[in-house]
Scaffold this motif. Structure first.
Motif, PDB file in Angstrom:
ATOM      1  N   MET A   1       0.851  -1.196   0.000  1.00 18.06           N
ATOM      2  CA  MET A   1       0.000   0.000   0.000  1.00 18.06           C
ATOM      3  C   MET A   1       0.884   1.243   0.000  1.00 18.06           C
ATOM      4  SD  MET A   1      -3.041   1.348   0.035  1.00 18.06           S
ATOM      5  CE  MET A   1      -4.040  -0.108   0.341  1.00 18.06           C
ATOM      6  N   SER A   2       0.620   2.129  -0.931  1.00 18.74           N
ATOM      7  CA  SER A   2       1.439   3.331  -1.052  1.00 18.74           C
ATOM      8  C   SER A   2       1.288   4.220   0.166  1.00 18.74           C
ATOM      9  CB  SER A   2       1.020   4.106  -2.310  1.00 18.74           C
ATOM     10  OG  SER A   2       1.592   5.386  -2.316  1.00 18.74           O
ATOM     11  N   GLU A   3       2.421   4.822   0.583  1.00 20.45           N
ATOM     12  CA  GLU A   3       2.377   5.715   1.733  1.00 20.45           C
ATOM     13  C   GLU A   3       1.619   6.997   1.416  1.00 20.45           C
ATOM     14  OE1 GLU A   3       6.192   6.384   3.385  1.00 20.45           O
ATOM     15  OE2 GLU A   3       6.554   4.284   3.847  1.00 20.45           O
ATOM     16  N   SER A   4       1.317   7.234   0.136  1.00 17.12           N
ATOM     17  CA  SER A   4       0.588   8.442  -0.222  1.00 17.12           C
ATOM     18  C   SER A   4      -0.914   8.274  -0.070  1.00 17.12           C
ATOM     19  CB  SER A   4       0.908   8.843  -1.666  1.00 17.12           C
ATOM     20  OG  SER A   4       0.443   7.854  -2.570  1.00 17.12           O
ATOM     21  N   ARG A   5      -1.375   7.071   0.210  1.00 17.12           N
ATOM     22  CA  ARG A   5      -2.810   6.822   0.338  1.00 17.12           C
ATOM     23  C   ARG A   5      -3.346   7.395   1.643  1.00 17.12           C
ATOM     24  NH1 ARG A   5      -4.036   5.698  -4.831  1.00 17.12           N
ATOM     25  NH2 ARG A   5      -3.221   3.700  -5.557  1.00 17.12           N
ATOM     26  N   THR A   6      -4.589   7.873   1.579  1.00 16.02           N
ATOM     27  CA  THR A   6      -5.254   8.419   2.763  1.00 16.02           C
ATOM     28  C   THR A   6      -6.540   7.648   3.029  1.00 16.02           C
ATOM     29  OG1 THR A   6      -4.398  10.647   2.377  1.00 16.02           O
ATOM     30  CG2 THR A   6      -6.343  10.453   3.779  1.00 16.02           C
ATOM     31  N   ALA A   7      -6.716   7.235   4.272  1.00 12.09           N
ATOM     32  CA  ALA A   7      -7.932   6.546   4.698  1.00 12.09           C
ATOM     33  C   ALA A   7      -8.717   7.433   5.652  1.00 12.09           C
ATOM     34  CB  ALA A   7      -7.596   5.229   5.382  1.00 12.09           C
ATOM     35  N   LEU A   8     -10.029   7.366   5.557  1.00 18.22           N
ATOM     36  CA  LEU A   8     -10.916   8.047   6.492  1.00 18.22           C
ATOM     37  C   LEU A   8     -11.750   6.980   7.181  1.00 18.22           C
ATOM     38  CD1 LEU A   8     -13.131  11.184   5.695  1.00 18.22           C
ATOM     39  CD2 LEU A   8     -13.730   9.461   7.374  1.00 18.22           C
ATOM     40  N   VAL A   9     -11.697   6.956   8.499  1.00 19.05           N
ATOM     41  CA  VAL A   9     -12.437   5.982   9.291  1.00 19.05           C
ATOM     42  C   VAL A   9     -13.466   6.722  10.138  1.00 19.05           C
ATOM     43  CG1 VAL A   9     -12.292   4.144  11.014  1.00 19.05           C
ATOM     44  CG2 VAL A   9     -10.410   4.477   9.381  1.00 19.05           C
ATOM     45  N   THR A  10     -14.742   6.451   9.905  1.00 19.54           N
ATOM     46  CA  THR A  10     -15.776   7.066  10.729  1.00 19.54           C
ATOM     47  C   THR A  10     -15.909   6.269  12.026  1.00 19.54           C
ATOM     48  OG1 THR A  10     -17.661   5.780   9.868  1.00 19.54           O
ATOM     49  CG2 THR A  10     -16.983   7.731   8.609  1.00 19.54           C
ATOM     50  N   GLY A  11     -16.310   6.956  13.074  1.00 17.52           N
ATOM     51  CA  GLY A  11     -16.357   6.292  14.373  1.00 17.52           C
ATOM     52  C   GLY A  11     -14.984   5.781  14.775  1.00 17.52           C
ATOM     53  N   GLY A  12     -13.953   6.568  14.462  1.00 19.36           N
ATOM     54  CA  GLY A  12     -12.584   6.103  14.620  1.00 19.36           C
ATOM     55  C   GLY A  12     -12.003   6.245  16.014  1.00 19.36           C
ATOM     56  N   ALA A  13     -12.765   6.786  16.949  1.00 23.93           N
ATOM     57  CA  ALA A  13     -12.224   7.024  18.294  1.00 23.93           C
ATOM     58  C   ALA A  13     -12.738   6.038  19.325  1.00 23.93           C
ATOM     59  CB  ALA A  13     -12.546   8.451  18.744  1.00 23.93           C
ATOM     60  N   ARG A  14     -13.439   4.995  18.860  1.00 20.31           N
ATOM     61  CA  ARG A  14     -14.000   4.039  19.818  1.00 20.31           C
ATOM     62  C   ARG A  14     -13.866   2.623  19.279  1.00 20.31           C
ATOM     63  NH1 ARG A  14     -19.995   5.440  21.418  1.00 20.31           N
ATOM     64  NH2 ARG A  14     -19.544   3.770  22.896  1.00 20.31           N
ATOM     65  N   GLY A  15     -13.711   1.668  20.183  1.00 18.89           N
ATOM     66  CA  GLY A  15     -13.830   0.256  19.879  1.00 18.89           C
ATOM     67  C   GLY A  15     -13.038  -0.211  18.674  1.00 18.89           C
ATOM     68  N   ILE A  16     -13.728  -0.898  17.776  1.00 11.64           N
ATOM     69  CA  ILE A  16     -13.092  -1.437  16.577  1.00 11.64           C
ATOM     70  C   ILE A  16     -12.501  -0.314  15.736  1.00 11.64           C
ATOM     71  CG2 ILE A  16     -13.486  -2.738  14.451  1.00 11.64           C
ATOM     72  CD1 ILE A  16     -15.772  -4.176  15.884  1.00 11.64           C
ATOM     73  N   GLY A  17     -13.148   0.845  15.730  1.00 10.02           N
ATOM     74  CA  GLY A  17     -12.667   1.954  14.919  1.00 10.02           C
ATOM     75  C   GLY A  17     -11.247   2.352  15.263  1.00 10.02           C
ATOM     76  N   VAL A  18     -10.919   2.365  16.550  1.00  8.60           N
ATOM     77  CA  VAL A  18      -9.553   2.712  16.972  1.00  8.60           C
ATOM     78  C   VAL A  18      -8.564   1.712  16.389  1.00  8.60           C
ATOM     79  CG1 VAL A  18      -8.001   2.965  18.932  1.00  8.60           C
ATOM     80  CG2 VAL A  18     -10.347   3.804  19.091  1.00  8.60           C
ATOM     81  N   GLU A  19      -8.907   0.438  16.472  1.00 13.64           N
ATOM     82  CA  GLU A  19      -7.991  -0.590  16.001  1.00 13.64           C
ATOM     83  C   GLU A  19      -7.866  -0.574  14.476  1.00 13.64           C
ATOM     84  OE1 GLU A  19      -5.146  -3.424  16.182  1.00 13.64           O
ATOM     85  OE2 GLU A  19      -6.025  -2.335  17.880  1.00 13.64           O
ATOM     86  N   ILE A  20      -8.943  -0.264  13.776  1.00 15.46           N
ATOM     87  CA  ILE A  20      -8.857  -0.121  12.324  1.00 15.46           C
ATOM     88  C   ILE A  20      -7.901   1.010  11.974  1.00 15.46           C
ATOM     89  CG2 ILE A  20     -10.142   0.549  10.252  1.00 15.46           C
ATOM     90  CD1 ILE A  20     -12.574  -0.919  11.445  1.00 15.46           C
ATOM     91  N   CYS A  21      -8.027   2.135  12.663  1.00 13.93           N
ATOM     92  CA  CYS A  21      -7.106   3.254  12.429  1.00 13.93           C
ATOM     93  C   CYS A  21      -5.669   2.847  12.690  1.00 13.93           C
ATOM     94  CB  CYS A  21      -7.482   4.440  13.319  1.00 13.93           C
ATOM     95  SG  CYS A  21      -9.032   5.253  12.907  1.00 13.93           S
ATOM     96  N   ARG A  22      -5.453   2.146  13.771  1.00 10.95           N
ATOM     97  CA  ARG A  22      -4.091   1.732  14.140  1.00 10.95           C
ATOM     98  C   ARG A  22      -3.495   0.801  13.076  1.00 10.95           C
ATOM     99  NH1 ARG A  22      -2.608   1.931  19.120  1.00 10.95           N
ATOM    100  NH2 ARG A  22      -4.733   1.531  19.888  1.00 10.95           N
TER     101      ARG A  22
END
Length: 236
Positions: free
Chosen positions: A1-22
């Motif tokens: 995965m290119s380092e130039s890619r940007t992901a947006l995760v909704t609900g990213g500060a709780r539960g599974i969302g935090v781990e997806i972001c990580r």
């Protein structure tokens, strides 16, 4: 995965969302941590490191989505856009009522976040993905929304909202076929979180695995329009 890619995760500060972001940040993506409260998003970003950036976002508000996309453009800079959208934000508001009984307020509130919120986000970012010829959209759903597996009326508003989200996944995948934008649904399983509760058998790391896998499908992959759990197909 290119380092130039940007992901947006909704609900990213709780539960599974935090781990997806990580996990996305660990794979080299820049991650916009979407949350209704800036301090919550900032706390997650501090824990993850410089690849994570806070984004105030309430998917239940059209105005918030518009403002968040403006802010996202400033954070990304350089004319780039959102390459990966993980629609993780969701609610489960059901009480004890089961069909044929109905709590209309609960149904409306559930649909507005779980279905319409994801639709709002897709409308906001997918056109840019199409122009770029690359995109990954992952809708977090549940086997509770599978018509083939549905066997009771427990959590009726939640189930209906996820069934509708599954339909949106299929429609988007069909509309975007051949554009380079892949759209899939992920069932993280019963996971320990604010929604899943402490008794759930799966930890957030396990719950995040399938969504992150779908979010990072390599270029040239044509996996789209599917419902996945533990990286395997589930029936709609």
């Amino acid at each position: 995965m290119s380092e130039s890619r940007t992901a947006l995760v909704t609900g990213g500060a709780r539960g599974i969302g935090v781990e997806i972001c990580r996990q996305l940040a660990d794979r080299g993506l820049r991650v916009l941590v979407g949350a209704r409260k800036r301090d919550a998003a900032e706390e997650v970003c501090y824990a993850i490191g410089p690849r994570a950036l806070p984004l105030v976002l309430d998917v239940g508000s059209v105005l918030s989505v518009r403002e968040a996309m403006r802010e996202a453009g400033e954070l990304i800079g350089g004319g780039g856009g959102v390459d990966v959208l993980v629609n993780n934000a969701g609610v489960s508001l059901d009480g004890d009522l089961r069909p044929p009984y109905l709590d209309e307020d609960v149904l409306r509130a559930t649909l507005d976040i779980n279905l319409v919120g994801a639709w709002r986000m897709a409308e906001a970012v997918v056109p840019g993905m199409v122009r770029a010829g690359y995109g990954r959209v992952v809708n977090l759903t549940s086997s509770y929304g599978s018509l083939a597996l549905m066997d009771s009326g427990r959590h009726p508003a939640y189930r209906v909202s996820k069934t509708a989200l599954n339909a949106l996944t299929r429609m988007l995948a069909g509309e975007l076929a051949g554009t380079g934008v892949l759209v899939n649904a992920a069932d993280p399983g019963w996971t320990r979180s604010g929604m899943g509760g402490p008794a759930a058998p799966r930890g957030p790391q396990e719950g995040a695995d399938t969504p992150v896998w779908l979010a990072t499908l390599p270029e040239g992959d044509d996996t789209t329009g599917g419902l996945f759990a533990e990286r395997g197909l589930l029936p709609w």
